[in-house]
Design an enzyme around this catalytic site. Sequence first.
Site, PDB file in Angstrom:
ATOM      1  N   HIS A 106       7.100   4.781   2.474  1.00 35.62           N
ATOM      2  CA  HIS A 106       8.182   4.845   1.490  1.00 35.62           C
ATOM      3  C   HIS A 106       7.678   4.743   0.050  1.00 35.62           C
ATOM      4  O   HIS A 106       8.467   4.782  -0.893  1.00 35.62           O
ATOM      5  CB  HIS A 106       9.274   3.805   1.739  1.00 35.62           C
ATOM      6  CG  HIS A 106       8.764   2.475   2.141  1.00 35.62           C
ATOM      7  ND1 HIS A 106       8.718   2.065   3.462  1.00 35.62           N
ATOM      8  CD2 HIS A 106       8.225   1.462   1.419  1.00 35.62           C
ATOM      9  CE1 HIS A 106       8.217   0.847   3.513  1.00 35.62           C
ATOM     10  NE2 HIS A 106       7.905   0.464   2.301  1.00 35.62           N
ATOM     11  N   HIS A 139       2.940   0.205  -7.356  1.00 36.32           N
ATOM     12  CA  HIS A 139       3.404   1.337  -6.561  1.00 36.32           C
ATOM     13  C   HIS A 139       4.343   2.169  -7.430  1.00 36.32           C
ATOM     14  O   HIS A 139       4.659   1.785  -8.562  1.00 36.32           O
ATOM     15  CB  HIS A 139       4.135   0.843  -5.298  1.00 36.32           C
ATOM     16  CG  HIS A 139       5.344   0.039  -5.612  1.00 36.32           C
ATOM     17  ND1 HIS A 139       5.305  -1.331  -5.834  1.00 36.32           N
ATOM     18  CD2 HIS A 139       6.617   0.418  -5.839  1.00 36.32           C
ATOM     19  CE1 HIS A 139       6.510  -1.728  -6.149  1.00 36.32           C
ATOM     20  NE2 HIS A 139       7.324  -0.705  -6.166  1.00 36.32           N
ATOM     21  N   HIS A 173       7.897   5.066  -7.690  1.00 35.70           N
ATOM     22  CA  HIS A 173       9.117   5.680  -7.153  1.00 35.70           C
ATOM     23  C   HIS A 173       9.246   7.026  -7.865  1.00 35.70           C
ATOM     24  O   HIS A 173       8.961   7.112  -9.068  1.00 35.70           O
ATOM     25  CB  HIS A 173      10.347   4.810  -7.452  1.00 35.70           C
ATOM     26  CG  HIS A 173      10.242   3.419  -6.875  1.00 35.70           C
ATOM     27  ND1 HIS A 173      10.803   3.068  -5.669  1.00 35.70           N
ATOM     28  CD2 HIS A 173       9.586   2.312  -7.332  1.00 35.70           C
ATOM     29  CE1 HIS A 173      10.528   1.786  -5.427  1.00 35.70           C
ATOM     30  NE2 HIS A 173       9.777   1.322  -6.411  1.00 35.70           N
ATOM     31  N   GLU A 209      14.033   4.364 -10.763  1.00 39.22           N
ATOM     32  CA  GLU A 209      15.027   3.446 -10.171  1.00 39.22           C
ATOM     33  C   GLU A 209      15.947   2.929 -11.266  1.00 39.22           C
ATOM     34  O   GLU A 209      17.182   3.006 -11.154  1.00 39.22           O
ATOM     35  CB  GLU A 209      14.300   2.295  -9.482  1.00 39.22           C
ATOM     36  CG  GLU A 209      13.450   2.785  -8.297  1.00 39.22           C
ATOM     37  CD  GLU A 209      13.441   1.827  -7.144  1.00 39.22           C
ATOM     38  OE1 GLU A 209      12.818   0.756  -7.254  1.00 39.22           O
ATOM     39  OE2 GLU A 209      14.084   2.127  -6.126  1.00 39.22           O
ATOM     40  N   HIS A 254       5.836   0.444 -10.847  1.00 43.52           N
ATOM     41  CA  HIS A 254       6.142  -0.993 -10.735  1.00 43.52           C
ATOM     42  C   HIS A 254       4.864  -1.800 -10.533  1.00 43.52           C
ATOM     43  O   HIS A 254       4.122  -1.558  -9.587  1.00 43.52           O
ATOM     44  CB  HIS A 254       7.098  -1.244  -9.556  1.00 43.52           C
ATOM     45  CG  HIS A 254       8.481  -0.783  -9.832  1.00 43.52           C
ATOM     46  ND1 HIS A 254       9.403  -0.509  -8.835  1.00 43.52           N
ATOM     47  CD2 HIS A 254       9.118  -0.524 -11.005  1.00 43.52           C
ATOM     48  CE1 HIS A 254      10.538  -0.118  -9.381  1.00 43.52           C
ATOM     49  NE2 HIS A 254      10.393  -0.132 -10.703  1.00 43.52           N
ATOM     50  N   THR A 276      13.764  -3.859  -4.926  1.00 39.84           N
ATOM     51  CA  THR A 276      14.655  -2.690  -4.834  1.00 39.84           C
ATOM     52  C   THR A 276      14.590  -2.033  -3.450  1.00 39.84           C
ATOM     53  O   THR A 276      15.190  -0.985  -3.232  1.00 39.84           O
ATOM     54  CB  THR A 276      14.292  -1.619  -5.879  1.00 39.84           C
ATOM     55  OG1 THR A 276      12.967  -1.131  -5.580  1.00 39.84           O
ATOM     56  CG2 THR A 276      14.339  -2.173  -7.288  1.00 39.84           C
TER      57      THR A 276
HETATM   58  N1  LIG Z   1      10.306  -1.849  -5.903  1.00 35.50           N
HETATM   59  S1  LIG Z   1       9.985  -3.377  -6.124  1.00 35.50           S
HETATM   60  O1  LIG Z   1      11.233  -4.067  -6.453  1.00 35.50           O
HETATM   61  O2  LIG Z   1       8.910  -3.538  -7.072  1.00 35.50           O
HETATM   62  C1  LIG Z   1       9.448  -4.066  -4.623  1.00 35.50           C
HETATM   63  C2  LIG Z   1      10.207  -3.838  -3.497  1.00 35.50           C
HETATM   64  C3  LIG Z   1       9.806  -4.412  -2.275  1.00 35.50           C
HETATM   65  C4  LIG Z   1       8.657  -5.170  -2.207  1.00 35.50           C
HETATM   66  N2  LIG Z   1       8.309  -5.720  -0.963  1.00 35.50           N
HETATM   67  C5  LIG Z   1       8.766  -5.263   0.255  1.00 35.50           C
HETATM   68  C6  LIG Z   1       8.242  -6.093   1.230  1.00 35.50           C
HETATM   69  N3  LIG Z   1       7.481  -6.992   0.544  1.00 35.50           N
HETATM   70  C7  LIG Z   1       6.769  -8.026   1.148  1.00 35.50           C
HETATM   71  C8  LIG Z   1       5.418  -7.927   1.317  1.00 35.50           C
HETATM   72  C9  LIG Z   1       4.745  -8.975   1.912  1.00 35.50           C
HETATM   73  C10 LIG Z   1       5.458 -10.082   2.320  1.00 35.50           C
HETATM   74  F1  LIG Z   1       4.819 -11.104   2.889  1.00 35.50           F
HETATM   75  C11 LIG Z   1       6.824 -10.173   2.144  1.00 35.50           C
HETATM   76  C12 LIG Z   1       7.463  -9.131   1.546  1.00 35.50           C
HETATM   77  F2  LIG Z   1       8.779  -9.166   1.323  1.00 35.50           F
HETATM   78  C13 LIG Z   1       7.540  -6.783  -0.768  1.00 35.50           C
HETATM   79  O3  LIG Z   1       6.983  -7.457  -1.596  1.00 35.50           O
HETATM   80  C14 LIG Z   1       7.898  -5.390  -3.338  1.00 35.50           C
HETATM   81  C15 LIG Z   1       8.296  -4.821  -4.567  1.00 35.50           C
HETATM   82 ZN   LIG Z   2       9.198  -0.547  -6.820  1.00 36.07          ZN
END
Ligand SMILES: NS(=O)(=O)c1ccc(-n2ccn(-c3ccc(F)cc3F)c2=O)cc1
Ligand SMILES: [Zn+2]
Length: 263
Positions: free
Chosen positions: A65, A94, A96, A106, A119, A205
């Site tokens: 994703h 990462h 988007h 986003e 991000h 997000t």
């Molecule tokens: N797009 S963002 O808001 O920057 C964003 C969205 C999702 C994540 N994300 C998803 C799963 N994780 C995650 C990774 C490792 C962990 F141990 C727990 C988590 F929730 C995480 O940090 C991290 C960043």
């Molecule tokens: Zn992000």
Amino acid sequence: PWGYSKENGPATWHKDCPIANTGVRQSPIDLITTGQTCAKYDSNLKPVIVSYPAFSEATFLNNGHSVQFQPSAGNLSELSGGPLTKKYKFEQFHFHWGNNDSEGSEHRVNGKMYPAELHLVHWNSESPNFSSFQEAVGSNDPHALCVLGFFLKVGAENASLKPITDLLSKVKNAGSSVSFPGKFDLKAVLPETLTDYYTYDGSLTTPPLAECVKWIVFKEPIEVSTAQMEAFRAVDDGHGKPITGNYRPPCPLHTRTVAASFK
Ligand SMILES: NS(=O)(=O)c1ccc(-n2ccn(-c3ccc(F)cc3F)c2=O)cc1
Ligand SMILES: [Zn+2]
């Protein structure tokens, strides 16, 4: 599992992740700059300070994703200043993006989307309540994480991001990863002055959509070339299709206010 298609996209995430619909500090949001609920200038907001020594060891992966750059545990990159009262440690960055230049970011500015958004994810390394990124995400602390958002717009080729965009073809398949060859200077990707930004309390997000993020979204976009944008659009989602727009639509502001560090 969740994704961005009709069957598993943002409108379905509430099934496994109820906070998607019940949360009152969800991200992203539309950053409105005029009118009632608009961002309010706060003269106390200082420039954001980043200390990003070039990464020497990192993994670049396609998780189906997004594409994510994850330095090895020993990285010393730090964030402070801006609206923050603590020092944050860098975890990963990462992107988007959309499948054309009129969509992909986003966050939006007065309803306008940029073709992509970068991000930079950090966690509060000075909290007594947790001592790792994983614990921070699960901590319920309102500012456990801080994510820096940078809009990408199409223009000149971005030489600093070229090592990343040149690697996208190597992680075309979902689940694939490569160890990043050589050093990567993230600082060189960012605008020199990190003074003009919006900041508000929000969430991740994507699932788990944890409401633990202090968001800092910079006004000044980063330029990338059309070819660099096209490289993102060739990355696959694990079902043999390109990732088509891995962005969540804007969420309700509820009682939140957005602060701006600039007039
Ligand atoms: N797009 S963002 O808001 O920057 C964003 C969205 C999702 C994540 N994300 C998803 C799963 N994780 C995650 C990774 C490792 C962990 F141990 C727990 C988590 F929730 C995480 O940090 C991290 C960043
Ligand atoms: Zn992000």
